[in-house]
Design an enzyme around this catalytic site. Structure first.
Site, PDB file in Angstrom:
ATOM      1  N   LEU A 130      -0.344   4.077   1.073  1.00  0.00           N
ATOM      2  CA  LEU A 130      -0.967   4.863   2.155  1.00  0.00           C
ATOM      3  C   LEU A 130      -1.510   6.210   1.660  1.00  0.00           C
ATOM      4  CD1 LEU A 130       1.556   4.102   5.073  1.00  0.00           C
ATOM      5  CD2 LEU A 130      -0.533   2.871   4.459  1.00  0.00           C
ATOM      6  N   SER A 183     -15.500  -3.331 -10.046  1.00  0.00           N
ATOM      7  CA  SER A 183     -16.567  -2.479  -9.497  1.00  0.00           C
ATOM      8  C   SER A 183     -17.805  -2.579 -10.378  1.00  0.00           C
ATOM      9  CB  SER A 183     -16.085  -1.032  -9.482  1.00  0.00           C
ATOM     10  OG  SER A 183     -17.174  -0.160  -9.314  1.00  0.00           O
ATOM     11  N   ASP A 191       0.853  -1.188   0.000  1.00  0.00           N
ATOM     12  CA  ASP A 191       0.000   0.000   0.000  1.00  0.00           C
ATOM     13  C   ASP A 191       0.886   1.235   0.000  1.00  0.00           C
ATOM     14  OD1 ASP A 191      -2.024   2.053   0.928  1.00  0.00           O
ATOM     15  OD2 ASP A 191      -3.275   0.268   1.104  1.00  0.00           O
ATOM     16  N   LYS A 216     -11.451   0.621 -14.363  1.00  0.00           N
ATOM     17  CA  LYS A 216     -11.691  -0.656 -13.675  1.00  0.00           C
ATOM     18  C   LYS A 216     -11.971  -1.762 -14.705  1.00  0.00           C
ATOM     19  CE  LYS A 216     -11.774  -1.150  -9.726  1.00  0.00           C
ATOM     20  NZ  LYS A 216     -10.666  -1.381  -8.778  1.00  0.00           N
ATOM     21  N   ALA A 221      -6.599   0.855  -5.541  1.00  0.00           N
ATOM     22  CA  ALA A 221      -7.104   1.601  -6.693  1.00  0.00           C
ATOM     23  C   ALA A 221      -7.358   3.038  -6.287  1.00  0.00           C
ATOM     24  CB  ALA A 221      -8.435   0.990  -7.171  1.00  0.00           C
ATOM     25  N   TYR A 280     -13.417   6.350 -14.163  1.00  0.00           N
ATOM     26  CA  TYR A 280     -13.225   5.304 -13.143  1.00  0.00           C
ATOM     27  C   TYR A 280     -13.777   3.957 -13.634  1.00  0.00           C
ATOM     28  CZ  TYR A 280     -14.191   2.634  -8.859  1.00  0.00           C
ATOM     29  OH  TYR A 280     -14.281   1.633  -7.913  1.00  0.00           O
TER      30      TYR A 280
HETATM   31  N1  LIG Z   1     -16.005   1.336  -1.608  1.00  0.00           N
HETATM   32  C1  LIG Z   1     -16.851   0.912  -2.530  1.00  0.00           C
HETATM   33  O1  LIG Z   1     -18.050   1.161  -2.454  1.00  0.00           O
HETATM   34  C2  LIG Z   1     -16.367   0.104  -3.696  1.00  0.00           C
HETATM   35  C3  LIG Z   1     -17.331  -0.420  -4.584  1.00  0.00           C
HETATM   36  C4  LIG Z   1     -16.890  -1.186  -5.671  1.00  0.00           C
HETATM   37  C5  LIG Z   1     -15.556  -1.427  -5.844  1.00  0.00           C
HETATM   38  N2  LIG Z   1     -14.642  -0.898  -4.984  1.00  0.00           N
HETATM   39  C6  LIG Z   1     -13.237  -1.198  -5.211  1.00  0.00           C
HETATM   40  O2  LIG Z   1     -12.722  -1.713  -3.998  1.00  0.00           O
HETATM   41  C7  LIG Z   1     -11.357  -1.377  -3.871  1.00  0.00           C
HETATM   42  C8  LIG Z   1     -11.061  -0.764  -2.524  1.00  0.00           C
HETATM   43  O3  LIG Z   1     -11.839   0.398  -2.356  1.00  0.00           O
HETATM   44  P1  LIG Z   1     -11.942   1.131  -0.952  1.00  0.00           P
HETATM   45  O4  LIG Z   1     -13.317   1.680  -0.873  1.00  0.00           O
HETATM   46  O5  LIG Z   1     -11.441   0.249   0.108  1.00  0.00           O
HETATM   47  O6  LIG Z   1     -10.947   2.353  -1.187  1.00  0.00           O
HETATM   48  P2  LIG Z   1      -9.762   2.922  -0.268  1.00  0.00           P
HETATM   49  O7  LIG Z   1      -9.347   4.196  -0.906  1.00  0.00           O
HETATM   50  O8  LIG Z   1     -10.168   2.950   1.167  1.00  0.00           O
HETATM   51  O9  LIG Z   1      -8.630   1.814  -0.431  1.00  0.00           O
HETATM   52  C9  LIG Z   1      -7.700   1.800  -1.482  1.00  0.00           C
HETATM   53  C10 LIG Z   1      -6.344   1.461  -0.892  1.00  0.00           C
HETATM   54  O10 LIG Z   1      -5.397   1.396  -1.959  1.00  0.00           O
HETATM   55  C11 LIG Z   1      -4.265   2.183  -1.627  1.00  0.00           C
HETATM   56  N3  LIG Z   1      -3.703   2.701  -2.879  1.00  0.00           N
HETATM   57  C12 LIG Z   1      -4.245   3.616  -3.709  1.00  0.00           C
HETATM   58  N4  LIG Z   1      -3.424   3.843  -4.749  1.00  0.00           N
HETATM   59  C13 LIG Z   1      -2.346   3.059  -4.579  1.00  0.00           C
HETATM   60  C14 LIG Z   1      -1.147   2.854  -5.311  1.00  0.00           C
HETATM   61  N5  LIG Z   1      -0.889   3.546  -6.435  1.00  0.00           N
HETATM   62  N6  LIG Z   1      -0.248   1.964  -4.857  1.00  0.00           N
HETATM   63  C15 LIG Z   1      -0.473   1.275  -3.701  1.00  0.00           C
HETATM   64  N7  LIG Z   1      -1.588   1.430  -2.961  1.00  0.00           N
HETATM   65  C16 LIG Z   1      -2.511   2.313  -3.390  1.00  0.00           C
HETATM   66  C17 LIG Z   1      -4.781   3.277  -0.707  1.00  0.00           C
HETATM   67  O11 LIG Z   1      -3.774   3.858   0.108  1.00  0.00           O
HETATM   68  C18 LIG Z   1      -5.825   2.518   0.094  1.00  0.00           C
HETATM   69  O12 LIG Z   1      -5.246   1.911   1.222  1.00  0.00           O
HETATM   70  C19 LIG Z   1     -11.012  -0.492  -5.069  1.00  0.00           C
HETATM   71  O13 LIG Z   1     -10.415  -1.301  -6.062  1.00  0.00           O
HETATM   72  C20 LIG Z   1     -12.358  -0.008  -5.541  1.00  0.00           C
HETATM   73  O14 LIG Z   1     -12.341   0.283  -6.910  1.00  0.00           O
HETATM   74  C21 LIG Z   1     -15.021  -0.123  -3.907  1.00  0.00           C
END
Ligand SMILES: NC(=O)c1ccc[n+]([C@@H]2O[C@H](COP(=O)([O-])OP(=O)(O)OC[C@H]3O[C@@H](n4cnc5c(N)ncnc54)[C@H](O)[C@@H]3O)[C@@H](O)[C@H]2O)c1
Length: 327
Positions: free
Chosen positions: A38, A120, A36, A148, A78, A144
């Site tokens: 962060l 997603s 990560d 994805k 992401a 986005y």
């Molecule tokens: N939250 C939702 O409702 C939802 C719905 C559908 C899909 N998703 C997918 O679920 C996944 C997680 O989403 P989330 O809601 O936990 O988001 P989030 O932002 O809380 O988590 C993403 C994590 O990835 C890390 N990150 C981002 N860019 C990075 C990089 N370049 N290198 C290394 N680490 C990196 C961030 O620091 C974070 O810890 C994503 O792939 C998102 O597309 C989320």
């Protein structure tokens, strides 16, 4: 569950969904490495026992190092924020499309046995039927969704070309404990945070016609573990609650769990996303998936956790350049 894998890499494991996933894997006795950068995740909340590798999925070298020794990879990292993708599509593409390519390439070189890509529901774009099954056309309408979907195509191509067994998850609107209020755009946490601060809930779009499938993060984790354990290679699965909830119903649930009627401000001129986004979960159900957390229960738990006057949500819901969104 997951008996063939001892060492698991979770990209984005310091974020909202990734942290819950890392915790569940640790409780199954797995060795868990989290890669990560962060950027939106937090090191402080990483579950005890997980090894953090601070690195960036956009950096192939850092990625290759982190993947060494992993048997199972969950690619969760992401840019998860659609508004940011509208404002900075290159950043979104580099993180989600190129980043996913780097994670796949590192996994291939490390002889990973199973790759789970967290995609997603945004890949579907505007619903053409209800509920949405996995055969629904994929026509994303913001960068986005496109980035994805690009990740999905890469995942499938790596399986066909290099024999990297992949499975794709399409979560719908995920809510629950530990979302970053600066990033989260899912209505549950935003509405609750405004309400707990005695502010009006800002509803983008039509309060009755706009409906969503809100799925609790614990159910998403249940789904992801099942997919890793028993889904067919190259398959795509929705992960949702299967329940349709209008924005009015959500404000009513919030009012009832907090014993205080919600006040609402409607921003109905933003109509791009006014539609019924609800998952058909009949494909994942036979793997043993069954959503366990009801909306009332999930909102009640989140409300208790956030307490009085939690941090307000930041950022707005924006679907095209020049739009204002909430404030
Ligand atoms: N939250 C939702 O409702 C939802 C719905 C559908 C899909 N998703 C997918 O679920 C996944 C997680 O989403 P989330 O809601 O936990 O988001 P989030 O932002 O809380 O988590 C993403 C994590 O990835 C890390 N990150 C981002 N860019 C990075 C990089 N370049 N290198 C290394 N680490 C990196 C961030 O620091 C974070 O810890 C994503 O792939 C998102 O597309 C989320």
């Amino acid at each position: 569950m997951l008996d063939s894998y001892a060492n698991v890499l979770v990209t984005g494991g310091a974020g909202f969904i990734g942290r819950h996933l890392a915790r569940a894997l640790l409780s199954l006795g797995k060795g868990v490495t989290v890669l990560d950068n962060l950027s939106t995740g937090s090191q402080g909340e990483l579950p005890e026992g997980a090894t953090l590798v601070r690195g960036d999925i956009r950096n192939p070298k850092e990625m290759s190092k982190a993947a060494l020794g992993a048997e199972l990879v969950f690619h969760v990292a992401a840019n998860a924020n659609g508004t940011i993708s509208v404002q900075d599509p290159r950043f979104d593409f580099e993180t989600n499309a190129l980043g996913t390519f780097n994670v796949l390439d590192a996994a291939r070189k490390a002889d990973v046995k199973r790759f789970v890509y967290v995609s997603s529901a945004s890949v579907y774009g505007r619903p053409e039927r209800f509920p949405m099954d996995e055969q629904h056309p994929t026509r994303p309408f913001i960068p986005y969704g496109a980035s994805k979907l690009t990740g999905e195509f890469q995942c499938l191509s790596f399986q066909e070309t290099y024999g990297l067994p992949g499975v794709i998850a399409r979560p719908f609107c995920v809510y629950g404990s530990g979302e970053n209020p600066r990033m989260a755009l899912v209505e549950v946490s935003r509405y609750l945070r405004w309400h707990l601060n005695h502010r009006p809930i800002q509803v983008v779009g039509h309060i009755d016609r706009k409906t969503r499938d809100f799925v609790h993060v614990e159910d998403v984790i249940q789904g992801l573990l099942l997919l890793a354990d028993r889904a067919g290679d190259g398959e795509v699965f929705n992960i949702g609650s299967g329940e349709e909830v209008s924005m009015r119903q959500l404000t009513e649930v919030i009012g009832s769990v907090t014993s205080r009627e919600a006040t609402v401000r409607e921003i109905s001129d933003i109509t791009e996303d006014t539609y019924r986004l609800v998952a058909d979960i009949s494909k994942i159900a036979p793997l043993g998936y069954s959503p366990r957390v009801s909306l009332v229960d999930g909102v009640g738990r989140l409300s208790a956790e956030l307490g009085e006057r939690p941090e307000l949500p930041r950022g707005a819901t924006i679907f095209s350049r020049g739009q204002e969104g909430e404030n």
